[in-house]
Scaffold this active site. Structure first.
Site, short mmCIF file in Angstrom:
data_model
loop_
_atom_site.label_atom_id
_atom_site.label_comp_id
_atom_site.label_asym_id
_atom_site.label_seq_id
_atom_site.Cartn_x
_atom_site.Cartn_y
_atom_site.Cartn_z
CG ASP A 1 19.03 77.22 24.61
OD1 ASP A 1 20.16 77.73 24.73
OD2 ASP A 1 18.44 77.10 23.52
CG HIS B 1 26.45 78.06 29.48
ND1 HIS B 1 25.50 77.13 29.22
CD2 HIS B 1 27.63 77.44 29.37
CE1 HIS B 1 26.09 75.99 28.94
NE2 HIS B 1 27.37 76.14 29.02
P1 GDP Z 1 22.16 76.86 29.13
O1 GDP Z 1 22.80 77.12 27.82
O2 GDP Z 1 21.74 75.44 29.27
O3 GDP Z 1 22.96 77.34 30.30
O4 GDP Z 1 20.81 77.66 29.16
P2 GDP Z 1 20.57 79.22 28.89
O5 GDP Z 1 21.39 79.99 29.82
O6 GDP Z 1 20.64 79.54 27.47
O7 GDP Z 1 19.04 79.32 29.24
C1 GDP Z 1 18.59 79.24 30.47
C2 GDP Z 1 17.85 80.54 30.78
O8 GDP Z 1 16.96 80.31 31.80
C3 GDP Z 1 18.72 81.66 31.27
O9 GDP Z 1 18.20 82.90 30.90
C4 GDP Z 1 18.67 81.51 32.80
O10 GDP Z 1 18.91 82.70 33.53
C5 GDP Z 1 17.26 81.09 32.94
N1 GDP Z 1 17.02 80.20 34.05
C6 GDP Z 1 17.81 79.20 34.51
N2 GDP Z 1 17.20 78.56 35.51
C7 GDP Z 1 16.00 79.15 35.69
C8 GDP Z 1 14.90 78.92 36.56
O11 GDP Z 1 14.88 78.00 37.37
N3 GDP Z 1 13.81 79.73 36.40
C9 GDP Z 1 13.77 80.73 35.50
N4 GDP Z 1 12.65 81.47 35.44
N5 GDP Z 1 14.79 81.01 34.68
C10 GDP Z 1 15.88 80.21 34.77
#
Ligand code: GDP
Length: 423
Positions: free
Chosen positions: A13, A41
């Site tokens: 995440d 994701h």
């Molecule tokens: P992944 O599985 O590694 O892709 O991660 P996830 O998608 O589960 O979690 C990342 C969450 O953080 C998602 O809801 C994204 O939209 C959000 N996100 C990603 N980058 C940023 C950021 O720079 N700032 C904020 N506030 N949210 C972010």
């Protein structure tokens, strides 16, 4: 032109999806190399907000070839649902292919996943998402699994299922779950053949050609190193290898052909599921990280455990994966913290250590922190390094120094353009 692996540098995440989505804009091939539909994701782009579980994040670019690689386990029912959810945004998914060698998650894998988890002693639950991923990988390792190519050959499929079924039905009976029949499974597989048959291909010649013709290739990992079957917090791990090493075997690409390995690190730490998590916070700072960072699982909605950045884990991750660069995500979530801590070591058995111990050591480790001044202003509008307040720059520089790889990206919000690209 190059091959880039993007992997989770923490517990998952980290925001890998948005980094892949960004890089996929110019990629010609994106490959998911391990895992199943057990992690999400979240991708936010000009087409909307999407939770992808098994489909590679490159799917939004119709020019990008998206491959679900040999190292994955695929549930075609959830893949169909996911395709339907992006179809409503005008994405046709015709650029999606599944390697013939990928294993299939069958309905009983999901039932067994839940039953096996429920049978664990208190405190030993892995926190699985009950998507059948662990039982499917167990069958793969036991060499009784069903591969995507098997459904293209009904005779072969019948024989493989006949061999597998007695043992599976004994397991189901053991847990008091209704058994399954050969005919039921053949029917499900026939439906999948109808829906996905033309997309099940041998990706080996495709990738060889892509590498030989210098295409831009992204290898997309799921979860993070701390959930790696070998190097993570076993037994609270997933059943595959989300590391750069796993990218090679899962995608079928030699380590010699990987040019860059980008580790995605969140500016703090989160973890979903069981197992040690030394920097976990149970106080108002933990609550605040969760609420400001919207730390709830994309697949399950479960609240994530939150804590300060753990540089012991990050530098371990950097070494095992061999990061050529890191992407720091969610810096904006720290905008309103007056003081921010970074874990730079652990106390274990009365000694200060900086090398990550294995699971039992992590269970006993007490984090040692250094404290930095928060910047107390919004970074959301920053698009260049110079736009960041000096205290945020100092924090990010410290993460870079402790992790051990140069920073390539800093994200300051979930939107596609909320990113700083370091030159
Ligand atoms: P992944 O599985 O590694 O892709 O991660 P996830 O998608 O589960 O979690 C990342 C969450 O953080 C998602 O809801 C994204 O939209 C959000 N996100 C990603 N980058 C940023 C950021 O720079 N700032 C904020 N506030 N949210 C972010």
């Amino acid at each position: 032109m190059s091959v880039t692996a993007i992997v989770g540098a923490q517990w998952g995440d980290e925001g890998k999806g948005r980094i892949v989505d960004y890089l996929a804009q110019k990629a010609q091939v994106v490959i998911r190399f391990q895992g199943g539909d057990n992690a999400g994701h979240t991708v936010i782009n000009d087409k909307g907000k999407f939770a992808l579980h098994i489909i590679p994040s490159g799917i939004f670019n119709p020019e990008t070839l998206c491959i679900v690689g040999a190292g994955t386990v695929v549930n075609f029912d959830t893949m169909a649902k996911e395709l339907a959810s992006i179809a409503s945004a005008g994405v046709d998914g015709k650029n999606l292919f599944i390697d013939r060698r990928a294993h299939l998650i069958l309905p009983f894998h999901c039932l067994l996943d839940g039953a096996e988890e429920a049978s664990k002693k208190s405190g030993w639950a892995v926190g699985t998402t009950k998507r059948g991923v662990g039982p499917c990988y167990s069958d793969k390792a036991s060499r009784v699994g069903i591969r995507a190519s098997d459904i293209l050959d009904p005779e072969r499929l019948r024989v493989r299922l006949e061999m597998m079924l007695p043992q599976k039905n004994r397991q189901l009976e053991h847990y008091g779950i209704p058994t399954v029949t050969l005919e039921e499974l053949l029917e499900i597989c026939a439906k999948w053949r109808e829906a996905f048959g033309s997309q099940i291909v041998d990706t080996f010649p495709i990738l060889r050609e892509a590498i030989q013709s210098d295409k831009e290739i992204l290898l997309e990992g799921q979860l993070g190193i701390m959930r790696d079957l070998d190097w993570g917090i076993y037994p609270y791990t997933t059943s595959s290898n989300p590391t750069a090493g796993g990218a090679c075997s899962g995608a079928g690409i030699s380590p010699r052909h990987i040019d860059s390995i980008i580790g995605v690190v969140k500016a703090y730490s989160t973890s979903v599921g069981g197992g040690p998590f030394p920097t976990e916070l149970f106080d108002k700072d933990g609550e605040k990280l969760r609420s400001v960072g919207l730390e709830f699982g994309a697949t399950t909605g479960r609240p994530r455990r939150c804590g300060w950045f753990d540089a012991v884990a990050a530098s371990f991750s950097c070494w095992i994966n061999g990061f050529t660069a890191i992407a720091v995500t969610k810096l904006d979530v720290l905008d309103s913290f007056e003081k921010i801590k970074i874990c730079t070591g652990y106390m274990l058995n009365g000694e200060l250590i900086t090398d990550l111990p294995d699971t039992s050591g992590q269970e006993q480790a007490k984090p040692v922190y250094e404290e930095m001044e928060g910047w107390m202003c919004s970074t959301e509008e920053a698009r260049t390094w110079d736009d960041l307040p000096p205290k945020a720059q100092a924090y990010v520089k410290r993460l870079e120094e402790l992790t051990g790889a140069p920073i390539a990206f800093i994200s300051v919000g979930p939107e596609r353009d909320q990113i700083i690209i370091m030159q």
